[in-house]
Design an enzyme around this catalytic site. Structure first.
Site, PDB file in Angstrom:
ATOM      1  N   ASP A 224     -24.111  -2.954 -51.559  1.00 61.38           N
ATOM      2  CA  ASP A 224     -22.905  -2.190 -51.225  1.00 61.38           C
ATOM      3  C   ASP A 224     -21.713  -2.797 -51.969  1.00 61.38           C
ATOM      4  OD1 ASP A 224     -21.739  -0.156 -49.019  1.00 61.38           O
ATOM      5  OD2 ASP A 224     -20.346  -1.841 -49.263  1.00 61.38           O
ATOM      6  N   ASN A 232     -10.762   3.571 -53.885  1.00 55.48           N
ATOM      7  CA  ASN A 232     -10.457   5.005 -53.898  1.00 55.48           C
ATOM      8  C   ASN A 232      -9.049   5.289 -53.393  1.00 55.48           C
ATOM      9  OD1 ASN A 232     -12.757   6.230 -54.994  1.00 55.48           O
ATOM     10  ND2 ASN A 232     -13.860   6.155 -53.049  1.00 55.48           N
ATOM     11  N   HIS A 237      -9.978   8.709 -56.825  1.00 54.83           N
ATOM     12  CA  HIS A 237     -11.430   8.897 -56.899  1.00 54.83           C
ATOM     13  C   HIS A 237     -11.965   8.819 -58.329  1.00 54.83           C
ATOM     14  CE1 HIS A 237     -12.201   9.793 -52.658  1.00 54.83           C
ATOM     15  NE2 HIS A 237     -11.043  10.437 -52.662  1.00 54.83           N
ATOM     16  N   ASP A 241     -15.093   6.677 -59.230  1.00 58.64           N
ATOM     17  CA  ASP A 241     -16.289   7.162 -59.941  1.00 58.64           C
ATOM     18  C   ASP A 241     -16.623   6.269 -61.127  1.00 58.64           C
ATOM     19  OD1 ASP A 241     -16.504   9.226 -58.159  1.00 58.64           O
ATOM     20  OD2 ASP A 241     -15.724  10.771 -59.502  1.00 58.64           O
ATOM     21  N   GLU A 267     -21.338   4.307 -51.887  1.00 62.40           N
ATOM     22  CA  GLU A 267     -21.254   3.146 -52.777  1.00 62.40           C
ATOM     23  C   GLU A 267     -22.440   2.218 -52.615  1.00 62.40           C
ATOM     24  OE1 GLU A 267     -18.672   2.007 -49.128  1.00 62.40           O
ATOM     25  OE2 GLU A 267     -19.355   3.810 -50.173  1.00 62.40           O
TER      26      GLU A 267
END
Length: 355
Positions: A224, A232, A237, A241, A267
């Site tokens: 994770d 974010n 975002h 990404d 994630e």
């Protein structure tokens, strides 16, 4: 009273031969074209038959039948402007010339000077309304008679089948490519290009079945990205990404061909390590943890937390090796991940799967 059969006309013979050749799909396109060319050579009493491909200024021989001693092979490339096919394609239709050297228009053409072929009959091949190439027949000697309308019709019939077959093959190739894309999309994450959750379970079930027969051992770990929500929230975002994509690339670069990485969702990633002893697999997880620190998130290195499940299928019962085994292993790895998060992040916590 007997029945007198009418003699078969030349046109009927051509149509029958064409039907036999074009319906024999088992032989393959190249052999069919070669047989078509042989039929044309016999029909026109010429020596050289070619199916060509024209791309820009390049003329490539795709199929050819030539007499012994003529140096022409599949794959040979010529300057398009110096070929008889430039005449054909410029005409946008069939061209038939019995004696090139006596033709007022073409006696000075570069093709005649380069090849010296006296007789020629050719037709453009179109695919999707674009010139693909030509089908043509020629000879170094002048044609002993005039080309007739029937000869042009034969060329049209042959060209028509080639066009239909080329279009069919093109569509078949496009369909195959589309199916491959759909299959990839079904089993891969569109953002990271890694295998997705569906592919993970399909692959892991097979892997467990494969290694359980020889008492295999390995590691399943859940990874994770630390503070990803904050990334974010702070940077948007798009940056998030980008971080996911780069993390996937960095993690995958550390793995061997037999090791497996998938995006589990959000994630989170799942890694499968079926090789090496326990110490080697633990070292690999540490390598993964450290490798992502090369990723810069607006001034600070990225960190990950890892929860891993160490297992030995030799110690498991047959019931434990069923489909639910993978779910339980991932659940245990997820518990270890939670513990890694609670104890400060940027670390690996692992346990042994014993059931």
């Amino acid at each position: 009273m007997g029945i007198t059969m009418a003699p078969i006309s030349d046109s009927e013979k051509i149509i029958r031969s064409l039907y036999q050749i074009t319906n024999d799909y088992q032989k393959g396109f190249d052999i069919q074209v070669s047989q078509l060319i042989l039929m044309g050579l016999e029909r026109f009493n010429l020596d050289i038959g070619i199916l060509s491909r024209i791309e820009g200024s390049k003329y490539t021989v795709l199929n050819c039948v030539v007499p012994e001693g003529v140096e022409l092979n599949v794959g040979d490339v010529f300057d398009y402007d110096s070929t008889y096919c430039e005449i054909t394609c410029s005409s946008f239709g069939p061209v038939a010339i019995e004696n090139m050297g006596k033709d007022d228009k073409y006696a000075s053409h570069p093709a005649y000077k380069a090849f010296g072929l006296e007789s020629y009959i050719g037709i453009p091949i179109f695919v999707d309304d674009e010139v693909y190439g030509t089908l043509n027949f020629s000879s170094a000697t002048a044609y002993p008679r005039e080309f007739h309308r029937k000869d042009v019709d034969v060329m049209k019939l042959m060209a028509s089948w080639i066009e239909v077959e080329l279009i069919r093959r093109k569509q078949e190739k496009e369909l195959q490519h589309l199916n491959e894309q759909l299959k990839f999309q079904a089993f891969n994450d569109s953002l990271t290009q890694l295998p997705n959750r569906r592919c993970l379970f399909k692959t892991m079930h097979k892997e467990i079945e494969r290694i359980k027969h020889h008492g295999g051992q390995g590691t399943i770990a859940v990874i994770d990205i630390d503070h990803f929500k904050q990334v974010n929230d702070d940077f948007g975002h798009q940056v998030g990404d980008d971080v996911l994509r780069e993390t996937a690339q960095v993690l995958k670069a550390q793995l061997s061909d037999n090791e497996f990485l998938a995006r589990f969702g959000g994630e989170e990633f799942v890694v499968w390590l079926p090789e090496g002893d326990l110490a080697q697999r633990q070292n690999k997880l540490e390598l993964l943890r450290k490798s992502v620190k090369s990723i810069d998130v607006t001034g600070r290195p990225l960190t990950i937390s890892i929860g891993s499940c160490q297992f030995s299928l030799k110690s498991l019962s047959e019931d434990a090796c069923r489909k639910s085994t993978l779910d339980k292993m991932i659940s245990l790895a997820d518990e270890c991940l939670y513990e890694a998060k609670e104890s400060g992040r940027d670390r690996v916590v692992d346990r042994e799967f014993t059931k």
